[in-house]
Enzyme design. Sequence first.
Site, PDB file in Angstrom:
ATOM      1  N   ARG A  71      -6.409  -5.150  -5.830  1.00 16.05           N
ATOM      2  CA  ARG A  71      -6.136  -6.588  -5.965  1.00 16.05           C
ATOM      3  C   ARG A  71      -7.359  -7.439  -5.651  1.00 16.05           C
ATOM      4  O   ARG A  71      -7.467  -8.582  -6.084  1.00 16.05           O
ATOM      5  CB  ARG A  71      -4.911  -6.977  -5.121  1.00 16.05           C
ATOM      6  CG  ARG A  71      -3.619  -6.373  -5.690  1.00 16.05           C
ATOM      7  CD  ARG A  71      -2.407  -6.730  -4.862  1.00 16.05           C
ATOM      8  NE  ARG A  71      -2.405  -6.116  -3.549  1.00 16.05           N
ATOM      9  CZ  ARG A  71      -1.967  -4.895  -3.287  1.00 16.05           C
ATOM     10  NH1 ARG A  71      -1.478  -4.148  -4.239  1.00 16.05           N
ATOM     11  NH2 ARG A  71      -2.018  -4.407  -2.067  1.00 16.05           N
ATOM     12  N   GLU A 108      -2.686   3.639   9.421  1.00 13.88           N
ATOM     13  CA  GLU A 108      -1.635   3.801  10.428  1.00 13.88           C
ATOM     14  C   GLU A 108      -1.236   5.288  10.512  1.00 13.88           C
ATOM     15  O   GLU A 108      -1.091   5.847  11.583  1.00 13.88           O
ATOM     16  CB  GLU A 108      -0.438   2.945  10.028  1.00 13.88           C
ATOM     17  CG  GLU A 108       0.430   2.570  11.194  1.00 13.88           C
ATOM     18  CD  GLU A 108       1.543   1.640  10.765  1.00 13.88           C
ATOM     19  OE1 GLU A 108       1.446   1.036   9.684  1.00 13.88           O
ATOM     20  OE2 GLU A 108       2.520   1.560  11.532  1.00 13.88           O
TER      21      GLU A 108
HETATM   22  P1  AMP Z   1      -5.879  -3.222   6.262  1.00 18.89           P
HETATM   23  O1  AMP Z   1      -6.925  -2.175   6.012  1.00 18.89           O
HETATM   24  O2  AMP Z   1      -4.866  -2.789   7.261  1.00 18.89           O
HETATM   25  O3  AMP Z   1      -6.502  -4.569   6.608  1.00 18.89           O
HETATM   26  O4  AMP Z   1      -5.065  -3.414   4.917  1.00 18.89           O
HETATM   27  C1  AMP Z   1      -5.558  -4.213   3.903  1.00 18.89           C
HETATM   28  C2  AMP Z   1      -5.343  -3.584   2.557  1.00 18.89           C
HETATM   29  O5  AMP Z   1      -4.030  -3.038   2.421  1.00 18.89           O
HETATM   30  C3  AMP Z   1      -5.488  -4.627   1.462  1.00 18.89           C
HETATM   31  O6  AMP Z   1      -6.225  -4.058   0.384  1.00 18.89           O
HETATM   32  C4  AMP Z   1      -4.071  -4.981   1.069  1.00 18.89           C
HETATM   33  O7  AMP Z   1      -3.961  -5.127  -0.321  1.00 18.89           O
HETATM   34  C5  AMP Z   1      -3.210  -3.833   1.573  1.00 18.89           C
HETATM   35  N1  AMP Z   1      -2.077  -4.281   2.419  1.00 18.89           N
HETATM   36  C6  AMP Z   1      -1.908  -4.017   3.742  1.00 18.89           C
HETATM   37  N2  AMP Z   1      -0.769  -4.543   4.204  1.00 18.89           N
HETATM   38  C7  AMP Z   1      -0.180  -5.174   3.162  1.00 18.89           C
HETATM   39  C8  AMP Z   1       1.016  -5.957   3.018  1.00 18.89           C
HETATM   40  N3  AMP Z   1       1.848  -6.182   4.035  1.00 18.89           N
HETATM   41  N4  AMP Z   1       1.283  -6.479   1.795  1.00 18.89           N
HETATM   42  C9  AMP Z   1       0.439  -6.273   0.761  1.00 18.89           C
HETATM   43  N5  AMP Z   1      -0.697  -5.554   0.837  1.00 18.89           N
HETATM   44  C10 AMP Z   1      -1.034  -5.008   2.016  1.00 18.89           C
END
Ligand code: AMP
Length: 183
Positions: A71, A108
Amino acid sequence: MGCKTTPRENQHTPVIEKLIRDVPDFPKPGILFKDITPLLQNSQGLAETISRLERAVPPSSYDLVCGIESRGFIFGTALALKASKGFIPIRKPGKLPYKTASESYELEYGKDTLEIHIDAVSRGQRILIVDDLLATGGTMAAAVKLLTGLGAVPVAAAVVIELTFLKGRERLGSLAVHSLIRY
Ligand code: AMP
């Protein structure tokens, strides 16, 4: 008008906010997925999002936009076009055809890896990193490592949505993080 004073990147964004759909338990139980497809579908919402991203970080402060699969490609490319910059992709493993650098990071549950072409950036180039959403910051931190590993300088991260309770920006140290909507 009863509006609180907020930082520039947290201005009121009713159009954008209304077009983000919550999908519970996707892709697995317990995750509240922030679905941006209604926002992309709406011409006013899409235009407003890209304009706000462009205003969040002065284009004179960066040379290239880097988008994170997948995205981040949508918002990153549109922003690059608006800001008259080039675009470089950071992708999931095995997708880029030329020589790559890769970076693994903790999720996670388990691990994930991101890759970049080794000639995507030149030494000293200033990069704005774009993604749809900042959660724990692991993805963004891996992108920063890939870019700095190639000698580029990430100047800021710009995301449409920030899940502030996951404290992603703390993981990014001094990198400036701009988000349009915070939950
Ligand atoms: P993080 O590495 O935990 O910051 O996760 C960010 C990545 O995971 C991004 O590329 C987001 O598109 C996706 N992502 C994580 N959590 C969500 C969520 N609740 N809704 C949509 N996309 C998410």
